[in-house]
Design an enzyme around this catalytic site. Structure first.
Site, PDB file in Angstrom:
ATOM      1  CE  LYS A  57       5.084   3.778   6.633  1.00 25.78           C
ATOM      2  NZ  LYS A  57       3.966   5.183   6.490  1.00 25.78           N
TER       3      LYS A  57
ATOM      4  N   GLY B 262       5.143   6.859  -1.041  1.00 28.73           N
ATOM      5  CA  GLY B 262       6.275   5.834  -1.499  1.00 28.73           C
ATOM      6  C   GLY B 262       6.709   6.241  -0.160  1.00 28.73           C
TER       7      GLY B 262
ATOM      8  CB  CYS C 218      -0.898   0.104   1.360  1.00 27.13           C
ATOM      9  SG  CYS C 218      -1.583  -1.012   1.317  1.00 27.13           S
ATOM     10  CB  ALA C 219       3.195   2.416  -2.578  1.00 30.44           C
TER      11      ALA C 219
ATOM     12  CB  CYS D 207      -0.500   6.867  10.959  1.00 27.52           C
ATOM     13  SG  CYS D 207      -1.660   6.767   9.673  1.00 27.52           S
TER      14      CYS D 207
ATOM     15  CG  ASP E 296       1.846   2.387   5.982  1.00 26.73           C
ATOM     16  OD1 ASP E 296       1.231   2.817   7.063  1.00 26.73           O
ATOM     17  OD2 ASP E 296       1.928   3.931   5.610  1.00 26.73           O
TER      18      ASP E 296
END
Length: 389
Positions: free
Chosen positions: A236, A234, A230-231, A344, A291
């Site tokens: 991470k 980008g 789940c970029a 998060c 993520d």
């Protein structure tokens, strides 16, 4: 613009936002239609608006109502500023105080703990109190303040000390942050960042310190095949590429448009990242990072508008989606590989409960987990590393 004129502008903008208009659009349109406002004025008005959204409940209680005017009166009261000196009606100042407003401002304020609690959605309070436990009060206080600006040092190009020196030479002061060896907290000059040489040449990237700390959980080895499932933009994937330049990083997102910034960011950082279009991931990977889409509750001091938009129905949709994504992503983990789940969020239903439900199937177990709250300095984050049984 005078301080009073800035308050008047913020009142109008907040009324539009409270009526349902997106905050960013309202601020952008105001800036375009008020060319007389310099960059300092625009920044000051923006800060007033986001301070009010962040502390919407407490400012409304202090100021006497959930309106733009009520929120700005509440802000003045919270900051110890004399509203009568600013609400004069002269020039571009807000209209003078009415008798009812004066009476409200003269009355005793609610207790501090009541004010802090009012800056969470009321329906979410029981869940937050349970999930945060003893951390509820300090986290609530932290979430009322603006979030720090953090940078990630691109260790593929430089060191933290060298990056600090380069930034300082351009008037951007920073300090190392204990959450991550790559983290710098900006203490002054943040508005110079986007046009700084250090940023333009990929020495640093904007990334929260807690997000950087989560990346330290992930097992990386030279040549490892890594999928950021789940970029999004980008962040991470870029951090993983910097931490292990020999790794083979693939970025994927169900919405290809979210990944449009990855290529230019990777070029600036000197990183090699392969983009996989939605639904076109093939093969298996030594590390799969999820993520997951979430409430974002750990980042609400950065995006306070989202706090008031979340509903019980939307949270239920998100938790269902998180389970589905975890199940899909697990299929791309190679034998002996690792699956990393991250959000998060501050909510256990999106964090520990998701991991517990996934591992209860008996196919995976949790190797380690980390939960961070804003009390540690960064955003609220959760991460867990999973392995097949």
């Amino acid at each position: 613009m005078t301080p009073a004129a800035r308050l008047a502008a913020a009142i109008d903008l907040l009324d539009a936002i409270l009526a349902g208009a997106p905050a960013e659009r309202v601020l952008t349109n105001w800036g375009r239609s008020n060319r007389f406002a310099g960059s300092g004025d625009r920044a000051a008005v923006r800060d007033l608006v986001f301070d009010a959204l962040r502390c919407r409940g407490s400012f409304a209680a202090l100021g006497g109502g959930l309106t733009g005017r009520g929120l700005m009166l509440g802000l003045c009261r919270a900051e110890g500023r004399d509203p009568e000196a600013l609400f004069t009606g002269l020039g571009h100042a807000p209209a003078p105080l009415a008798a009812a407003e004066k009476a409200h401002l003269a009355a005793p304020a609610p207790a501090p703990e009541e004010l802090r609690a009012s800056d969470w959605p009321n329906w979410l309070l029981p869940q937050l109190r349970t999930d945060l436990g003893a951390d509820f009060a300090p986290v609530s206080a932290r979430m009322q303040a603006r979030a720090p600006v953090f940078l990630r040092v691109n260790t593929a190009k430089t060191t933290r000390d060298a990056a600090q020196a380069a930034l300082a030479a351009e008037g951007i002061e920073t300090a190392p942050h204990p959450l991550a060896a790559t983290a710098l907290e900006v203490s002054s000059g943040a508005r110079k960042l986007s046009k700084s040489h250090a940023y333009e040449t990929g020495l640093v990237e904007l990334q929260d310190a807690a997000s950087q700390a989560m990346l330290a959980l992930m097992p990386l080895a030279p040549g490892a095949r890594v999928l950021d499932y789940c970029a999004g933009g980008g962040g991470k994937a870029l951090a993983l590429a910097a931490a292990c330049p020999e790794a083979k990083i693939t970025a994927h997102d169900i919405d290809a448009a979210r990944m449009r910034d990855i290529a230019p960011r990777a070029k600036r950082a000197g990183a090699r990242i392969t983009l996989a279009q939605p639904g076109q991931v093939t093969g298996t990977f030594d590390l799969v990072l999820v993520d997951a889409p979430c409430s974002g509750s750990g980042t609400w001091r950065r995006a306070p508008e989202a706090k008031w938009a979340l509903t019980p129905a939307r949270l239920a949709e998100l938790t269902a989606l998180q389970g589905e994504i975890l199940a899909r992503a697990a299929g791309f983990v190679a034998p002996g590989g690792r699956l990393c789940y991250m959000t998060c969020s501050l909510l256990a239903v999106e964090n520990e409960a998701q991991v517990a439900a996934f591992t209860a199937q008996g196919l995976w177990h949790s190797l380690r987990a980390l939960r961070l709250t804003p009390c540690e300095g960064g955003d609220g984050f959760f991460g867990a590393v999973l392995a097949r049984v």
